[in-house]
Design a protein around this motif. Structure first.
Motif, PDB file in Angstrom:
ATOM      1  N   SER A 179       0.797  -1.219   0.000  1.00  0.00           N
ATOM      2  CA  SER A 179       0.000   0.000   0.000  1.00  0.00           C
ATOM      3  C   SER A 179       0.829   1.268   0.000  1.00  0.00           C
ATOM      4  CB  SER A 179      -0.923   0.006   1.232  1.00  0.00           C
ATOM      5  OG  SER A 179      -0.148   0.008   2.412  1.00  0.00           O
ATOM      6  N   THR A 180       2.121   1.169   0.303  1.00  0.00           N
ATOM      7  CA  THR A 180       2.944   2.363   0.398  1.00  0.00           C
ATOM      8  C   THR A 180       4.005   2.364  -0.694  1.00  0.00           C
ATOM      9  OG1 THR A 180       2.651   2.321   2.796  1.00  0.00           O
ATOM     10  CG2 THR A 180       4.429   3.707   1.941  1.00  0.00           C
ATOM     11  N   PRO A 181       3.898   3.274  -1.688  1.00  0.00           N
ATOM     12  CA  PRO A 181       4.936   3.352  -2.723  1.00  0.00           C
ATOM     13  C   PRO A 181       6.273   3.700  -2.080  1.00  0.00           C
ATOM     14  CG  PRO A 181       2.981   4.626  -3.322  1.00  0.00           C
ATOM     15  CD  PRO A 181       2.821   4.251  -1.889  1.00  0.00           C
ATOM     16  N   ARG A 182       7.319   2.998  -2.513  1.00  0.00           N
ATOM     17  CA  ARG A 182       8.626   3.232  -1.927  1.00  0.00           C
ATOM     18  C   ARG A 182       9.492   4.050  -2.875  1.00  0.00           C
ATOM     19  NH1 ARG A 182      10.496  -2.645  -0.638  1.00  0.00           N
ATOM     20  NH2 ARG A 182       9.187  -3.042  -2.443  1.00  0.00           N
ATOM     21  N   THR A 183      10.147   5.035  -2.321  1.00  0.00           N
ATOM     22  CA  THR A 183      11.040   5.883  -3.110  1.00  0.00           C
ATOM     23  C   THR A 183      12.338   5.144  -3.384  1.00  0.00           C
ATOM     24  OG1 THR A 183      12.076   6.846  -1.160  1.00  0.00           O
ATOM     25  CG2 THR A 183      10.059   7.908  -1.956  1.00  0.00           C
ATOM     26  N   SER A 184      13.123   5.683  -4.304  1.00  0.00           N
ATOM     27  CA  SER A 184      14.421   5.070  -4.595  1.00  0.00           C
ATOM     28  C   SER A 184      15.310   5.093  -3.364  1.00  0.00           C
ATOM     29  CB  SER A 184      15.095   5.808  -5.753  1.00  0.00           C
ATOM     30  OG  SER A 184      15.258   7.187  -5.445  1.00  0.00           O
ATOM     31  N   ARG A 185      15.172   6.130  -2.543  1.00  0.00           N
ATOM     32  CA  ARG A 185      15.959   6.187  -1.310  1.00  0.00           C
ATOM     33  C   ARG A 185      15.537   5.075  -0.351  1.00  0.00           C
ATOM     34  NH1 ARG A 185      16.559  11.768   1.941  1.00  0.00           N
ATOM     35  NH2 ARG A 185      17.773  12.182   0.031  1.00  0.00           N
ATOM     36  N   ALA A 186      14.213   4.843  -0.241  1.00  0.00           N
ATOM     37  CA  ALA A 186      13.729   3.785   0.640  1.00  0.00           C
ATOM     38  C   ALA A 186      14.180   2.418   0.148  1.00  0.00           C
ATOM     39  CB  ALA A 186      12.206   3.837   0.733  1.00  0.00           C
ATOM     40  N   LEU A 187      14.159   2.212  -1.168  1.00  0.00           N
ATOM     41  CA  LEU A 187      14.615   0.940  -1.722  1.00  0.00           C
ATOM     42  C   LEU A 187      16.103   0.738  -1.476  1.00  0.00           C
ATOM     43  CD1 LEU A 187      12.634   0.976  -5.081  1.00  0.00           C
ATOM     44  CD2 LEU A 187      12.280  -0.599  -3.180  1.00  0.00           C
ATOM     45  N   ALA A 188      16.877   1.814  -1.626  1.00  0.00           N
ATOM     46  CA  ALA A 188      18.318   1.717  -1.376  1.00  0.00           C
ATOM     47  C   ALA A 188      18.581   1.393   0.085  1.00  0.00           C
ATOM     48  CB  ALA A 188      19.001   3.022  -1.771  1.00  0.00           C
ATOM     49  N   ARG A 189      17.800   2.004   0.973  1.00  0.00           N
ATOM     50  CA  ARG A 189      17.966   1.711   2.407  1.00  0.00           C
ATOM     51  C   ARG A 189      17.629   0.253   2.702  1.00  0.00           C
ATOM     52  NH1 ARG A 189      18.366   4.128   7.292  1.00  0.00           N
ATOM     53  NH2 ARG A 189      17.353   3.070   9.045  1.00  0.00           N
ATOM     54  N   GLU A 190      16.564  -0.242   2.074  1.00  0.00           N
ATOM     55  CA  GLU A 190      16.178  -1.631   2.295  1.00  0.00           C
ATOM     56  C   GLU A 190      17.262  -2.578   1.816  1.00  0.00           C
ATOM     57  OE1 GLU A 190      12.797  -4.541   0.492  1.00  0.00           O
ATOM     58  OE2 GLU A 190      12.084  -2.677   1.400  1.00  0.00           O
ATOM     59  N   ARG A 191      17.857  -2.285   0.659  1.00  0.00           N
ATOM     60  CA  ARG A 191      18.938  -3.135   0.152  1.00  0.00           C
ATOM     61  C   ARG A 191      20.132  -3.110   1.101  1.00  0.00           C
ATOM     62  NH1 ARG A 191      17.226  -1.000  -4.915  1.00  0.00           N
ATOM     63  NH2 ARG A 191      18.817   0.632  -4.807  1.00  0.00           N
ATOM     64  N   THR A 192      20.423  -1.949   1.640  1.00  0.00           N
ATOM     65  CA  THR A 192      21.543  -1.855   2.576  1.00  0.00           C
ATOM     66  C   THR A 192      21.257  -2.643   3.843  1.00  0.00           C
ATOM     67  OG1 THR A 192      22.151   0.335   1.729  1.00  0.00           O
ATOM     68  CG2 THR A 192      22.992  -0.261   3.906  1.00  0.00           C
ATOM     69  N   LEU A 193      20.044  -2.544   4.356  1.00  0.00           N
ATOM     70  CA  LEU A 193      19.685  -3.304   5.551  1.00  0.00           C
ATOM     71  C   LEU A 193      19.751  -4.811   5.293  1.00  0.00           C
ATOM     72  CD1 LEU A 193      16.772  -1.124   6.954  1.00  0.00           C
ATOM     73  CD2 LEU A 193      18.906  -1.655   8.142  1.00  0.00           C
ATOM     74  N   ASP A 194      19.302  -5.228   4.102  1.00  0.00           N
ATOM     75  CA  ASP A 194      19.404  -6.643   3.754  1.00  0.00           C
ATOM     76  C   ASP A 194      20.867  -7.087   3.729  1.00  0.00           C
ATOM     77  OD1 ASP A 194      16.684  -6.968   3.530  1.00  0.00           O
ATOM     78  OD2 ASP A 194      16.642  -6.764   1.345  1.00  0.00           O
ATOM     79  N   ARG A 195      21.728  -6.232   3.199  1.00  0.00           N
ATOM     80  CA  ARG A 195      23.151  -6.559   3.153  1.00  0.00           C
ATOM     81  C   ARG A 195      23.755  -6.584   4.564  1.00  0.00           C
ATOM     82  NH1 ARG A 195      27.093  -9.479   1.403  1.00  0.00           N
ATOM     83  NH2 ARG A 195      29.069  -8.387   1.015  1.00  0.00           N
ATOM     84  N   ILE A 196      23.297  -5.698   5.419  1.00  0.00           N
ATOM     85  CA  ILE A 196      23.756  -5.696   6.812  1.00  0.00           C
ATOM     86  C   ILE A 196      23.381  -7.008   7.489  1.00  0.00           C
ATOM     87  CG2 ILE A 196      23.309  -4.665   9.088  1.00  0.00           C
ATOM     88  CD1 ILE A 196      23.184  -1.931   7.625  1.00  0.00           C
ATOM     89  N   VAL A 197      22.162  -7.476   7.275  1.00  0.00           N
ATOM     90  CA  VAL A 197      21.728  -8.747   7.860  1.00  0.00           C
ATOM     91  C   VAL A 197      22.551  -9.901   7.287  1.00  0.00           C
ATOM     92  CG1 VAL A 197      19.818 -10.386   7.987  1.00  0.00           C
ATOM     93  CG2 VAL A 197      19.409  -7.964   8.432  1.00  0.00           C
ATOM     94  N   GLU A 198      22.807  -9.858   5.988  1.00  0.00           N
ATOM     95  CA  GLU A 198      23.619 -10.907   5.360  1.00  0.00           C
ATOM     96  C   GLU A 198      25.017 -10.961   5.973  1.00  0.00           C
ATOM     97  OE1 GLU A 198      25.405 -12.015   0.919  1.00  0.00           O
ATOM     98  OE2 GLU A 198      23.837 -10.497   1.130  1.00  0.00           O
ATOM     99  N   LEU A 199      25.654  -9.798   6.108  1.00  0.00           N
ATOM    100  CA  LEU A 199      26.986  -9.740   6.702  1.00  0.00           C
ATOM    101  C   LEU A 199      26.937 -10.120   8.185  1.00  0.00           C
ATOM    102  CD1 LEU A 199      28.290  -6.469   5.035  1.00  0.00           C
ATOM    103  CD2 LEU A 199      29.151  -8.787   4.622  1.00  0.00           C
ATOM    104  N   GLY A 200      25.870  -9.708   8.864  1.00  0.00           N
ATOM    105  CA  GLY A 200      25.720 -10.065  10.270  1.00  0.00           C
ATOM    106  C   GLY A 200      25.598 -11.555  10.463  1.00  0.00           C
ATOM    107  N   ASN A 201      24.835 -12.225   9.602  1.00  0.00           N
ATOM    108  CA  ASN A 201      24.700 -13.682   9.698  1.00  0.00           C
ATOM    109  C   ASN A 201      26.029 -14.378   9.417  1.00  0.00           C
ATOM    110  OD1 ASN A 201      21.997 -14.136  10.481  1.00  0.00           O
ATOM    111  ND2 ASN A 201      21.262 -13.741   8.410  1.00  0.00           N
ATOM    112  N   ALA A 202      26.791 -13.858   8.461  1.00  0.00           N
ATOM    113  CA  ALA A 202      28.102 -14.433   8.171  1.00  0.00           C
ATOM    114  C   ALA A 202      29.031 -14.275   9.378  1.00  0.00           C
ATOM    115  CB  ALA A 202      28.709 -13.773   6.939  1.00  0.00           C
ATOM    116  N   GLN A 203      28.986 -13.104   9.996  1.00  0.00           N
ATOM    117  CA  GLN A 203      29.804 -12.859  11.181  1.00  0.00           C
ATOM    118  C   GLN A 203      29.352 -13.747  12.342  1.00  0.00           C
ATOM    119  OE1 GLN A 203      30.410  -9.082  14.029  1.00  0.00           O
ATOM    120  NE2 GLN A 203      30.574  -8.553  11.862  1.00  0.00           N
ATOM    121  N   LEU A 204      28.055 -13.921  12.475  1.00  0.00           N
ATOM    122  CA  LEU A 204      27.500 -14.784  13.518  1.00  0.00           C
ATOM    123  C   LEU A 204      28.014 -16.204  13.366  1.00  0.00           C
ATOM    124  CD1 LEU A 204      25.357 -14.896  15.873  1.00  0.00           C
ATOM    125  CD2 LEU A 204      23.702 -15.568  14.111  1.00  0.00           C
TER     126      LEU A 204
END
Length: 241
Positions: free
Chosen positions: A13-38
């Motif tokens: 229901s909420t259109p996401r801006t390019s900035r919001a999409l970029a933030r989401e991709r960064t957060l996904d990458r943070i979780v990926e790196l966090g899991n690798a570190q874990l």
């Protein structure tokens, strides 16, 4: 991977801006790196600064996404709960409608996930991380999904007690169980809910005993056979046989 930062309905229901999409991709990458570190060094050694290096960021920049180590832990816990629940849901899609079959599928999917991701299982069900309390408002939604499914399976299997012994439940316990049944929109009595909760907590215990080698070195060779037998016994408990 499932970070569960927004609901499906919100995303739709909420259109996401390019900035919001970029933030989401960064957060996904943070979780990926966090899991690798874990997986490499465990929860106690998680470092936001190390993740910044993995992203090619200066350490100050990552704090726009993850303000502290505790927030990183929360992201990883939500991701693990969501991934575990998604794995169970995928398995149940093929399991049919028989309650016993569904519980066995659920339990075996949980066990397989735990064996494949022991460090993430440890984060969820192992020794609590020192000086960290997972915020319920962030973790409960995904953290209770599989438990809710066990309750639903037990409710589907429920039949009149007949000649079975009636379990005595105190008013306080009955009130608590009824609250959870209402929360998950499951129609069942307190005794059925108690069977489900007992089976659920026992399932977490037997999987942990297998993952952490708590049954001793001699049991390792037949660990999965022991686990299968324990799961069969828990299925009897869930369906009330």
């Amino acid at each position: 991977m499932n970070t569960s930062r927004t609901t499906t309905e919100q995303k739709a229901s909420t259109p996401r801006t390019s900035r919001a999409l970029a933030r989401e991709r960064t957060l996904d990458r943070i979780v990926e790196l966090g899991n690798a570190q874990l997986a490499e060094c465990g929860a106690a050694e998680l470092s936001v600064r190390e993740i910044a290096r993995g992203l090619g960021m200066v350490s100050s920049a990552i704090y726009r996404y993850v303000s502290c180590r505790e927030e990183l832990l929360t992201l990883l816990i939500v991701d693990a709960y969501g991934d575990l629940a998604d794995t169970v849901d995928e398995e149940l899609e093929q399991a049919g409608r028989d309650p016993r079959t569904r519980f066995l599928a659920l339990a075996r999917a949980m066990a397989a996930w735990a064996i494949a991701h022991p460090e993430r299982w440890t984060l969820l069900y192992g020794t609590p991380v020192s000086d960290y309390d997972a915020p319920a408002e962030a973790t409960n939604a995904d953290g209770t999904r599989v438990m809710a499914t066990v309750l639903a399976i037990a409710a589907d299997a429920a039949e009149p007690a007949g000649g079975r012994p009636v379990v005595q439940v105190t008013p306080e316990v009955q009130s608590l169980l009824e609250t959870h049944l209402a929360e998950f929109a499951v129609q069942a009595d307190a005794v059925v809910a108690l069977r489900a909760v007992t089976a659920w907590s026992s399932l977490v215990g037997v999987i942990s005993a297998h993952v952490f080698g708590q049954l001793g070195a001699d049991a390792v060779a037949v660990g999965e056979q022991i686990l299968d037998s324990q799961v069969e016994m828990l299925a009897d408990l869930v369906i009330g046989s």
